[in-house]
Scaffold this active site. Structure first.
Site, PDB file in Angstrom:
ATOM      1  N   PRO A 145       0.706  -1.324  -0.120  1.00  0.00           N
ATOM      2  CA  PRO A 145      -0.113  -0.118  -0.072  1.00  0.00           C
ATOM      3  C   PRO A 145       0.712   1.313   0.025  1.00  0.00           C
ATOM      4  CG  PRO A 145      -0.978  -1.321   1.570  1.00  0.00           C
ATOM      5  CD  PRO A 145       0.316  -2.011   1.227  1.00  0.00           C
ATOM      6  N   ASN A 204       1.815   1.700  -3.535  1.00  0.00           N
ATOM      7  CA  ASN A 204       0.583   1.642  -4.585  1.00  0.00           C
ATOM      8  C   ASN A 204       0.241   3.345  -4.919  1.00  0.00           C
ATOM      9  OD1 ASN A 204      -1.893   1.714  -5.792  1.00  0.00           O
ATOM     10  ND2 ASN A 204      -1.972  -0.428  -5.028  1.00  0.00           N
ATOM     11  N   ASP A 245      -2.422   4.444  -6.032  1.00  0.00           N
ATOM     12  CA  ASP A 245      -3.891   4.632  -5.685  1.00  0.00           C
ATOM     13  C   ASP A 245      -4.207   4.700  -3.801  1.00  0.00           C
ATOM     14  OD1 ASP A 245      -5.024   4.784  -8.053  1.00  0.00           O
ATOM     15  OD2 ASP A 245      -5.525   2.483  -8.144  1.00  0.00           O
ATOM     16  N   GLU A 246      -3.129   4.366  -3.123  1.00  0.00           N
ATOM     17  CA  GLU A 246      -3.274   4.175  -1.770  1.00  0.00           C
ATOM     18  C   GLU A 246      -2.429   5.350  -1.093  1.00  0.00           C
ATOM     19  OE1 GLU A 246      -3.740   0.224  -0.249  1.00  0.00           O
ATOM     20  OE2 GLU A 246      -3.739  -0.496  -2.141  1.00  0.00           O
ATOM     21  N   MET A 247      -0.874   4.834  -0.933  1.00  0.00           N
ATOM     22  CA  MET A 247      -0.375   5.800  -0.138  1.00  0.00           C
ATOM     23  C   MET A 247       0.687   6.564  -1.158  1.00  0.00           C
ATOM     24  SD  MET A 247       0.368   3.557   3.196  1.00  0.00           S
ATOM     25  CE  MET A 247       0.963   4.744   4.358  1.00  0.00           C
TER      26      MET A 247
END
Length: 364
Positions: free
Chosen positions: A157, A160, A162-164
Site C-alpha cells: 500500500p 501503490n 492509488d493508496e499511499m
C-alpha cells in the site's frame, strides 16, 4: 329417511364445532414467548458434547492458537513500538496525509467501514479495505493473495499510487531526516532504516492485532457452557446444512484457498496474479474472527450486514460466469429457514471477540 338423519347429525356436529370455535375457550395464536420457548426446546435437543466429539472427528475445526512468528522478525519491544509509530504516521504517504490507520482504523475493526477504500487521487477504489485482525494467520495476504507474507504486504500500500503513493527510496530518505527515527530503527535493527526493516516493523506490530479466546474457541477446548443453545444450533448449521465449514475451516476459519463466489463485478481477482483463466474472480477465503467489527462485507463491500451475507449464500450467490462449481451444485439455494438464519447469525456473532485497540503514539 336414513339420509335425512345422517344429514341432520352431520349438520348438528358442524354447528357444535363452530359453536365451540366461537366460545370463550377459543384457541389463541401462540405468543412470541411461546414460540421462543419452542425454539429453545428444539435447540436444547442438541447434545453439546456429542456435537464437539463430532467436530473433532469429522472436521478441521480447532482452537485458533498463537500466531506464528518468523524467525527473522521476533516480536521485540523495540520493533513493536517502532511498528506502531509507522502504522499511525502519515509521513509514510506521498502527501504526508495518509497513514496505514486511514484504511485500517482500530475503532472500525481495523478497516474503514466503507464499501471500498478512498483513492489517493480521489474517488473510490475497487476493493474493500480488508481488516488487519488476524492477518498474521494467513498464508497469503490481500484479497487476491499476491503477497506471500505480512512483511511483503506491508510495503504494497505504501508504494501503490492509488493508496499511499510513496516511493520507498523517498520514504527512507524522509524517515532518515526525522529526528528520533534513526535511533529507534537502530535500536530495533542493526541495519537501521531500510525497506526490509520498515516492512518488518509494520508486520510485527500487525501480528499483535488478534482476536482469539472467543466462546467458540473455549467450546472447542471442552467448555460445554461457552456457547448458548442458539449458538450451538448455529455451529451445527455452520458445519452442516449451511455448508460454511467447506471453506471456513482450520485455525483461522479459512482454508486459505481462492474461490469465485458469484459476485457480479469486473474484479479479476486471483487471475490478476496468476494469469490463469480459471482464476477469474476468485478471492481468498477470509477468516471470520472479529467479524462483527468489520462491516461492510465482501471484497467490494456490497453487503452491509451479516444478515445480508447469510441471505447471499442461502440463495446461492449471484450469477458470475466463473462461479464456483460447489456453489452452483450445492448452494443454489441452500434453503435455510428464518430460524436457522437467526441461529447461524448468533454463532457468527460469537466469533466477534474484542480486538485489541492500539492508539496513535507520540511520533518522532
Amino acid at each position: 329417511m336414513n339420509r335425512l338423519v345422517k344429514g341432520t347429525v352431520i349438520t348438528t356436529l358442524i354447528c357444535l364445532g363452530l359453536a365451540a370455535c366461537g366460545g370463550k375457550d377459543e384457541v389463541k395464536a401462540p405468543t412470541k414467548q411461546a414460540i421462543k420457548e419452542q425454539v429453545e426446546a428444539k435447540a436444547s435437543e442438541i447434545d453439546p458434547e456429542e456435537l464437539l466429539n463430532s467436530l473433532r472427528n469429522h472436521t478441521t475445526l480447532v482452537p485458533i492458537g498463537d500466531v506464528l512468528i518468523p524467525e527473522d522478525n521476533p516480536m521485540k519491544p523495540e520493533v513493536l513500538e517502532l511498528g506502531q509509530m509507522l502504522f499511525f504516521d502519515p509521513r509514510l504517504s506521498g502527501n504526508n496525509e495518509v497513514s496505514c490507520q486511514t484504511c485500517h482504523d482500530p475503532g472500525m475493526g481495523y478497516g474503514d467501514n466503507q464499501p471500498t477504500f478512498a483513492k489517493y487521487t480521489g474517488g473510490n477504489g475497487a476493493r474493500n479495505s480488508p481488516t488487519v485482525i488476524n492477518a498474521g494467520y494467513y498464508k497469503t495476504n490481500f484479497w487476491d493473495g499476491r503477497a506471500a507474507s505480512l512483511e511483503e504486504q506491508a510495503l504494497g500500500p505504501i508504494q501503490n499510487p492509488d493508496e499511499m503513493n510513496q516511493p520507498l527510496d523517498e520514504l527512507i530518505q524522509e524517515l532518515s531526516g526525522v529526528k528520533g527515527y534513526q535511533e529507534r530503527f537502530q535500536a530495533a535493527f542493526n541495519e537501521g532504516i531500510t525497506e526490509q526493516n520498515i516492512a518488518k516493523a509494520l508486520a510485527a506490530f500487525q501480528r499483535q492485532i488478534v482476536v482469539k479466546d472467543t466462546p467458540y474457541d473455549r467450546f472447542l477446548e471442552g467448555d460445554m457452557e461457552a456457547l448458548t443453545k442458539q449458538e450451538i444450533s448455529g455451529l451445527r448449521l455452520f458445519t452442516g446444512k449451511a455448508l460454511c465449514v467447506t471453506c471456513h475451516n482450520g485455525a483461522n476459519l479459512t482454508d486459505n484457498n481462492f474461490y469465485n463466489i458469484g459476485l457480479n463485478t469486473e474484479d479479476k481477482g486471483r487471475q490478476a496474479v496468476t494469469g490463469e483463466a480459471g482464476d477469474l474472480g476468485r478471492i481468498r477465503t477470509p477468516g471470520l474472527y472479529g467479524i462483527t467489527h468489520t462491516a461492510p462485507y465482501m471484497r467490494d463491500g456490497s453487503l452491509a450486514t451479516l444478515e445480508e451475507v447469510i441471505d447471499y449464500y442461502d440463495h446461492g450467490g449471484d450469477d458470475h460466469p466463473n462461479k464456483s462449481f460447489f456453489m452452483q451444485k450445492f448452494m443454489s439455494p441452500i434453503g435455510l429457514t428464518d430460524q436457522e438464519k437467526a441461529d447461524l447469525l448468533a454463532f457468527l456473532k460469537a466469533l466477534g471477540g474484542e480486538p485489541p485497540v492500539f492508539k496513535k503514539p507520540v511520533l518522532p
